[in-house]
Design a protein around this motif. Structure first.
Motif, PDB file in Angstrom:
ATOM      1  N   ALA A 157       0.813  -1.210   0.000  1.00 18.91           N
ATOM      2  CA  ALA A 157       0.000   0.000   0.000  1.00 18.91           C
ATOM      3  C   ALA A 157       0.846   1.258   0.000  1.00 18.91           C
ATOM      4  N   ALA A 158       2.100   1.173  -0.375  1.00 17.97           N
ATOM      5  CA  ALA A 158       2.973   2.343  -0.355  1.00 17.97           C
ATOM      6  C   ALA A 158       2.494   3.393  -1.350  1.00 17.97           C
ATOM      7  N   THR A 159       2.681   4.644  -1.001  1.00 19.91           N
ATOM      8  CA  THR A 159       2.407   5.758  -1.906  1.00 19.91           C
ATOM      9  C   THR A 159       3.570   5.891  -2.875  1.00 19.91           C
ATOM     10  N   ASP A 160       3.271   5.869  -4.163  1.00 22.21           N
ATOM     11  CA  ASP A 160       4.307   5.898  -5.188  1.00 22.21           C
ATOM     12  C   ASP A 160       4.697   7.342  -5.492  1.00 22.21           C
ATOM     13  N   LEU A 161       5.866   7.757  -4.982  1.00 22.81           N
ATOM     14  CA  LEU A 161       6.437   9.056  -5.320  1.00 22.81           C
ATOM     15  C   LEU A 161       7.634   8.898  -6.250  1.00 22.81           C
ATOM     16  N   ALA A 162       7.761   7.729  -6.892  1.00 20.61           N
ATOM     17  CA  ALA A 162       8.897   7.454  -7.762  1.00 20.61           C
ATOM     18  C   ALA A 162       8.589   7.749  -9.217  1.00 20.61           C
ATOM     19  N   LEU A 163       7.414   7.396  -9.680  1.00 20.11           N
ATOM     20  CA  LEU A 163       7.118   7.420 -11.106  1.00 20.11           C
ATOM     21  C   LEU A 163       6.251   8.608 -11.476  1.00 20.11           C
ATOM     22  N   GLY A 164       6.492   9.152 -12.665  1.00 15.84           N
ATOM     23  CA  GLY A 164       5.751  10.316 -13.138  1.00 15.84           C
ATOM     24  C   GLY A 164       4.580   9.922 -14.012  1.00 15.84           C
ATOM     25  N   ILE A 165       3.647   9.168 -13.473  1.00 14.86           N
ATOM     26  CA  ILE A 165       2.473   8.740 -14.225  1.00 14.86           C
ATOM     27  C   ILE A 165       1.367   9.767 -14.027  1.00 14.86           C
ATOM     28  N   PRO A 166       0.800  10.312 -15.117  1.00 10.84           N
ATOM     29  CA  PRO A 166      -0.227  11.338 -14.949  1.00 10.84           C
ATOM     30  C   PRO A 166      -1.426  10.818 -14.172  1.00 10.84           C
ATOM     31  N   THR A 167      -2.016  11.679 -13.368  1.00 14.55           N
ATOM     32  CA  THR A 167      -3.255  11.334 -12.694  1.00 14.55           C
ATOM     33  C   THR A 167      -4.430  11.740 -13.572  1.00 14.55           C
ATOM     34  N   GLY A 168      -5.533  11.034 -13.432  1.00 10.86           N
ATOM     35  CA  GLY A 168      -6.713  11.346 -14.226  1.00 10.86           C
ATOM     36  C   GLY A 168      -6.722  10.593 -15.543  1.00 10.86           C
ATOM     37  N   ASP A 169      -7.837  10.708 -16.240  1.00  9.37           N
ATOM     38  CA  ASP A 169      -8.047   9.985 -17.491  1.00  9.37           C
ATOM     39  C   ASP A 169      -7.717  10.876 -18.692  1.00  9.37           C
ATOM     40  N   PRO A 170      -7.451  10.246 -19.851  1.00  5.77           N
ATOM     41  CA  PRO A 170      -7.291  11.040 -21.071  1.00  5.77           C
ATOM     42  C   PRO A 170      -8.578  11.789 -21.383  1.00  5.77           C
ATOM     43  N   VAL A 197     -10.786   9.590 -26.361  1.00  2.00           N
ATOM     44  CA  VAL A 197     -11.194   8.199 -26.182  1.00  2.00           C
ATOM     45  C   VAL A 197     -12.337   7.857 -27.130  1.00  2.00           C
ATOM     46  N   GLU A 198     -13.328   8.743 -27.202  1.00  2.00           N
ATOM     47  CA  GLU A 198     -14.475   8.478 -28.065  1.00  2.00           C
ATOM     48  C   GLU A 198     -14.079   8.436 -29.543  1.00  2.00           C
ATOM     49  N   ALA A 199     -13.204   9.349 -29.956  1.00  2.00           N
ATOM     50  CA  ALA A 199     -12.789   9.370 -31.361  1.00  2.00           C
ATOM     51  C   ALA A 199     -11.946   8.148 -31.701  1.00  2.00           C
ATOM     52  N   ALA A 200     -11.081   7.704 -30.786  1.00  2.00           N
ATOM     53  CA  ALA A 200     -10.281   6.507 -31.035  1.00  2.00           C
ATOM     54  C   ALA A 200     -11.171   5.271 -31.122  1.00  2.00           C
ATOM     55  N   ALA A 201     -12.162   5.170 -30.225  1.00  5.10           N
ATOM     56  CA  ALA A 201     -13.083   4.039 -30.270  1.00  5.10           C
ATOM     57  C   ALA A 201     -13.895   4.054 -31.558  1.00  5.10           C
ATOM     58  N   ALA A 202     -14.339   5.229 -31.959  1.00  7.19           N
ATOM     59  CA  ALA A 202     -15.091   5.335 -33.210  1.00  7.19           C
ATOM     60  C   ALA A 202     -14.239   4.921 -34.398  1.00  7.19           C
ATOM     61  N   ALA A 203     -12.962   5.296 -34.377  1.00  7.51           N
ATOM     62  CA  ALA A 203     -12.061   4.908 -35.471  1.00  7.51           C
ATOM     63  C   ALA A 203     -11.918   3.394 -35.532  1.00  7.51           C
ATOM     64  N   LEU A 204     -11.817   2.751 -34.382  1.00  7.63           N
ATOM     65  CA  LEU A 204     -11.732   1.290 -34.356  1.00  7.63           C
ATOM     66  C   LEU A 204     -13.004   0.650 -34.913  1.00  7.63           C
ATOM     67  N   ARG A 205     -14.132   1.214 -34.564  1.00 12.01           N
ATOM     68  CA  ARG A 205     -15.399   0.622 -34.992  1.00 12.01           C
ATOM     69  C   ARG A 205     -15.685   0.856 -36.470  1.00 12.01           C
ATOM     70  N   ARG A 210      -1.697  15.853 -22.116  1.00 13.31           N
ATOM     71  CA  ARG A 210      -3.016  15.291 -22.415  1.00 13.31           C
ATOM     72  C   ARG A 210      -3.349  14.053 -21.577  1.00 13.31           C
ATOM     73  N   ARG A 211      -2.464  13.686 -20.630  1.00 11.16           N
ATOM     74  CA  ARG A 211      -2.683  12.512 -19.774  1.00 11.16           C
ATOM     75  C   ARG A 211      -2.879  11.251 -20.614  1.00 11.16           C
ATOM     76  N   MET A 212      -2.025  11.073 -21.620  1.00  9.20           N
ATOM     77  CA  MET A 212      -2.167   9.966 -22.568  1.00  9.20           C
ATOM     78  C   MET A 212      -0.879   9.151 -22.643  1.00  9.20           C
ATOM     79  N   SER A 213      -0.249   8.894 -21.484  1.00  8.28           N
ATOM     80  CA  SER A 213       1.064   8.246 -21.515  1.00  8.28           C
ATOM     81  C   SER A 213       1.013   6.856 -22.129  1.00  8.28           C
ATOM     82  N   GLY A 214      -0.073   6.115 -21.933  1.00 11.75           N
ATOM     83  CA  GLY A 214      -0.155   4.769 -22.484  1.00 11.75           C
ATOM     84  C   GLY A 214      -0.479   4.713 -23.961  1.00 11.75           C
ATOM     85  N   TRP A 215      -0.829   5.841 -24.557  1.00 13.88           N
ATOM     86  CA  TRP A 215      -1.168   5.864 -25.982  1.00 13.88           C
ATOM     87  C   TRP A 215       0.077   5.860 -26.856  1.00 13.88           C
TER      88      TRP A 215
END
Length: 395
Positions: free
Chosen positions: A29-42, A47-55, A237-242
């Protein structure tokens, strides 16, 4: 300066591999102060436009240079933010994140065995990117308690094999936002020795205390034609995984970047580019709010670490700071294990950010991205453990 070609030269040392494994898996349960991962969602629109493109069938190869609509959007954003004109047809390539952007920049502008100057301490991926390209990193140590890049240090690191400088600005891990005097020294160095300047600018919208972000794009016309500027959607843009980034360079260099990009990834995922292209311009009011919030978190972290006995130079930009451990009587590796075990706080030991790991034992890196509700008690636990004081509420 066109991309360099010619017969292969003796390769540099083999890639180092991934950085030392940190104790995240054991943190519980440690608080991660090591990594710079954005908080919040893209952004929902992306998200909607990417999903629409896939569909709707946008699942196959796109233009290897990047979706034109996305290149147009990047060029428009740079014009609005920096007052600089970028030709989206000839001066932009969309990369698979900033990391691939840096890799193709080094491959396109150096030959195996060439040397690339990297300020030290460094972002842990930078030496590996240079080595993967077959080039050799040469480290330029930042000086003084405020981590300055000096003309003397730059000049002493140059050899006849030096071909490029790789600069992270704002800087990870120190939090420096390099100033006009430092860029003036870089300009003289690059012109004198015919070097390419590759800038990693993923934190370009995060400079504090009213500082402007300085860059070859917009700030220093003398560097414009000999630079590759690398940016990203991950932080703003909080899109690090993209894995969406971009490179900007003059047309002759961009042609080389695109050629390498086609041979590394062929192209960046088409539907994700559609998602990013659907976003409008960054809302400057939102940017200002986010910057102010990060500045408040920075001040909170600096105060908490100083109370715990660390030496801290206040970051001028970016998402990280490097805190000195000399006054605590133990090295960073021992301290990182101790804090995750006893204070339930995960930090990054400094050994990942120096060519000689021993030089990093006097430092830990702390990320500023956690919410204040997490930061305050985490810093309180660190201070309580290291000083033996009763927990206090950090406001």
């Amino acid at each position: 300066m066109p991309p360099r070609h010619g017969p292969p030269r003796p390769a540099g040392p083999p890639p180092r591999g991934p950085p030392p494994r940190r104790p995240a898996a054991r943190a519980g349960a440690a608080t991660d102060l090591a990594l710079g991962i954005p908080t919040g969602d893209p952004p929902a629109a992306a998200v909607e436009a990417a999903a629409a493109a896939l569909r709707t069938g946008a699942n196959q190869y796109g233009d290897p240079a990047g979706l034109l609509d996305l290149r147009l959007a990047v060029a428009a954003q740079l014009a609005a933010a920096r007052g600089v004109t970028v030709d989206p047809e000839r001066e932009l390539v969309i990369s698979a994140g900033a990391t691939e952007g840096l890799l193709i920049a080094v491959i396109a502008t150096t030959d195996p065995g060439d040397e690339v100057l990297i300020p030290q301490p460094f972002f842990e991926n930078h030496p590996g990117v240079v080595e993967l390209a077959g080039a050799v990193p040469r480290f330029v140590t930042l000086t003084g308690p405020d981590w300055r890049l000096t003309e003397e240090a730059l000049t002493s690191a140059v050899t006849p094999r030096t071909r490029a400088v790789l600069l992270n600005n704002p800087h990870n891990p120190t939090g420096r936002a390099f100033d006009e005097a430092e860029f003036a020294a870089l300009t003289v160095l690059c012109e004198r020795h015919d070097l390419v300047l590759i800038t990693d600018e993923v934190y370009d919208r995060f400079t504090y205390d009213g500082r402007a972000h300085l860059s070859p794009l917009g700030s220093f016309p003398a560097l414009r034609d000999r630079s590759v500027v690398v940016g990203s959607f991950s932080k703003t843009r909080r899109m690090s995984g993209w894995r969406l980034g971009y490179c900007v360079a003059r047309p002759e260099i961009t042609a080389g970047l695109r050629s390498v990009h086609e041979r590394t990834t062929l192209g960046t995922p088409h539907p994700l580019q559609r998602g990013a292209a659907a976003l409008g311009m960054l809302d400057e009011a939102e940017v200002d709010t986010a910057r102010a919030e990060f500045q408040e978190r920075r001040d909170l972290v600096c105060a908490g670490l100083r109370r715990a006995g660390f030496t801290v130079h206040t970051p001028e930009g970016g998402w990280f700071l490097l805190a000195g451990t000399a006054g605590l009587g133990r090295g960073s590796s021992e301290l990182a294990r101790e804090l995750v075990t006893h204070a339930k706080v995960l930090v990054a030991p400094g050994i990942s950010f120096f060519a000689d790991p021993a030089d990093g034992e006097g430092w830990i890196r702390i990320a500023l991205v956690r919410d204040r509700a997490e930061l305050a008690p985490a810093l309180d636990r660190v201070a309580g453990h290291l000083t033996g004081a009763s927990p206090a509420v950090i406001c």
